[in-house]
Scaffold this motif. Structure first.
Motif, PDB file in Angstrom:
ATOM      1  N   ASP A 163       0.828  -1.212   0.000  1.00 47.23           N
ATOM      2  CA  ASP A 163       0.000   0.000   0.000  1.00 47.23           C
ATOM      3  C   ASP A 163       0.864   1.265   0.000  1.00 47.23           C
ATOM      4  OD1 ASP A 163      -2.396   1.373  -0.090  1.00 47.23           O
ATOM      5  OD2 ASP A 163      -2.633   1.449   2.094  1.00 47.23           O
ATOM      6  N   GLY A 165       1.329   3.124  -2.727  1.00 48.23           N
ATOM      7  CA  GLY A 165       0.878   4.083  -3.719  1.00 48.23           C
ATOM      8  C   GLY A 165       1.901   4.259  -4.815  1.00 48.23           C
ATOM      9  N   SER A 262      -2.415   4.639 -11.697  1.00 51.54           N
ATOM     10  CA  SER A 262      -1.956   4.644 -10.302  1.00 51.54           C
ATOM     11  C   SER A 262      -1.820   3.218  -9.794  1.00 51.54           C
ATOM     12  CB  SER A 262      -2.946   5.412  -9.419  1.00 51.54           C
ATOM     13  OG  SER A 262      -4.260   4.873  -9.541  1.00 51.54           O
ATOM     14  N   ALA A 264      -2.908   1.242  -7.347  1.00 49.72           N
ATOM     15  CA  ALA A 264      -3.964   1.199  -6.333  1.00 49.72           C
ATOM     16  C   ALA A 264      -5.121   0.366  -6.859  1.00 49.72           C
ATOM     17  CB  ALA A 264      -4.449   2.606  -5.994  1.00 49.72           C
ATOM     18  N   ASP A 294      -6.476   7.205 -10.508  1.00 51.74           N
ATOM     19  CA  ASP A 294      -7.598   6.960  -9.598  1.00 51.74           C
ATOM     20  C   ASP A 294      -8.939   7.159 -10.285  1.00 51.74           C
ATOM     21  OD1 ASP A 294      -5.894   6.410  -7.458  1.00 51.74           O
ATOM     22  OD2 ASP A 294      -5.717   8.529  -6.958  1.00 51.74           O
TER      23      ASP A 294
END
Length: 304
Positions: A163, A165, A262, A264, A294
């Motif tokens: 996590d 990013g 991204s 994510a 995102d």
């Protein structure tokens, strides 16, 4: 076609394998004493030909491992052992302490009577070095020397799990198929290598650059902002476009397009966003760029 060797041919084959291998091959009698050894045994510092009586195999092992060796010999010669191997430590005269994987097979005559065993000692350090080398090969693109798609997916998953990013940039060489058709595959390979070097040079030091398809490359940019990620990708695309516009490149105009997403939302989602951005960039012509961070597309800006 099956290979059938005569006894003499088998002996010659064994000799070739033994002389060119770092594996130590020992022949022991029913009491565990060494009768014959491959050349690798002498390279460890043992001088078997000068010994009146060969040492016991267990005497080669460090004190804590000697009982394991004796137990294995008793089990093999008694017909109770399986084909498993055990790891032991030896104290060698030439190389000091070394770890080996030991395997043993019983020897029987035509009547089935046991007269000894063959022992194979394989260096654990060399095995691990080979495993590491094979691992590197399995994770490396042989043409460019970059990590391959398998490695890329593993590293992307690791970044998602952590996590941290960051951004995921995808690049595609424009018109590579046309380059291959006009100039040949050899030139196309040089273009791929040149682009790989270009990425290595311009990407940040902490970027993870991979070749993930025939003409597609990826750059993982951990913990990088969208703005910095866009700038990094644009530097790659714009530099090539400037060189191509001046007629550089030895007759081959190398350009590339890029898409940015991204890191994510899961591996499929992260790849989908970057791939969609790259698709849109390529649809607009060479040297294109587009980003989808995102789920929010960034307006495409084309070079003049």
């Amino acid at each position: 076609m099956l290979l059938n060797f005569t006894l003499e041919e088998s002996c010659v084959l064994y000799g070739l394998m033994a002389e060119n291998s770092s594996d130590v091959i020992l022949k022991i009698d029913c009491d565990g004493f060494i009768l014959h050894a491959s050349p690798a045994f002498e390279r460890l510092g043992y001088k078997l030909p000068s010994m009146l009586i060969g040492p016991h195999v267990a005497d080669l092992a460090q004190a804590g491992h000697a009982p394991v060796v004796r137990g294995m010999i008793d089990a093999v010669l008694g017909g109770r052992a399986s084909a498993e191997q055990v790891e032991i430590a030896l104290e060698t005269p030439a190389a000091g302490a070394r770890r080996f994987a030991m395997q043993m097979r019983v020897l029987t005559d035509e009547g089935g009577a046991v007269y000894g065993a063959l022992v194979v000692l394989r260096s654990v350090e060399e095995l691990r070095a080979l495993e590491e080398e094979l691992f590197v090969v399995s994770m490396t693109d042989p043409l460019t020397g970059l990590t391959n798609r398998k490695a890329f997916v593993s590293m992307l998953q690791h970044l998602l799990d952590a996590d941290r990013g960051g951004c995921l940039g995808l690049f595609a060489i424009d018109h590579l198929r046309a380059i291959n058709m006009k100039h040949g595959i050899a030139v196309g390979d040089k273009v791929l290598c040149a682009f790989a070097d270009h990425l290595r040079t311009l990407m940040p030091d902490d970027a993870i650059v991979s070749r993930i398809g025939s003409e597609t490359f990826a750059a993982l940019l951990p913990a990088m902002s969208a703005g910095d990620g866009e700038q990094a990708c644009r530097d790659v695309v714009d530099t090539l476009a400037e060189v191509a516009s001046t007629g550089g490149g030895d007759g081959v105009k190398l350009t590339a397009s890029a898409g940015l997403g991204s890191i994510a939302g899961g591996i499929d989602r992260a790849l989908w966003r970057a791939e969609l951005a790259l698709f849109k960039a390529r649809a607009r012509g060479p040297s294109g760029f587009e980003a989808d961070i995102d789920g929010h597309p960034v307006k495409l800006r084309l070079r003049a």
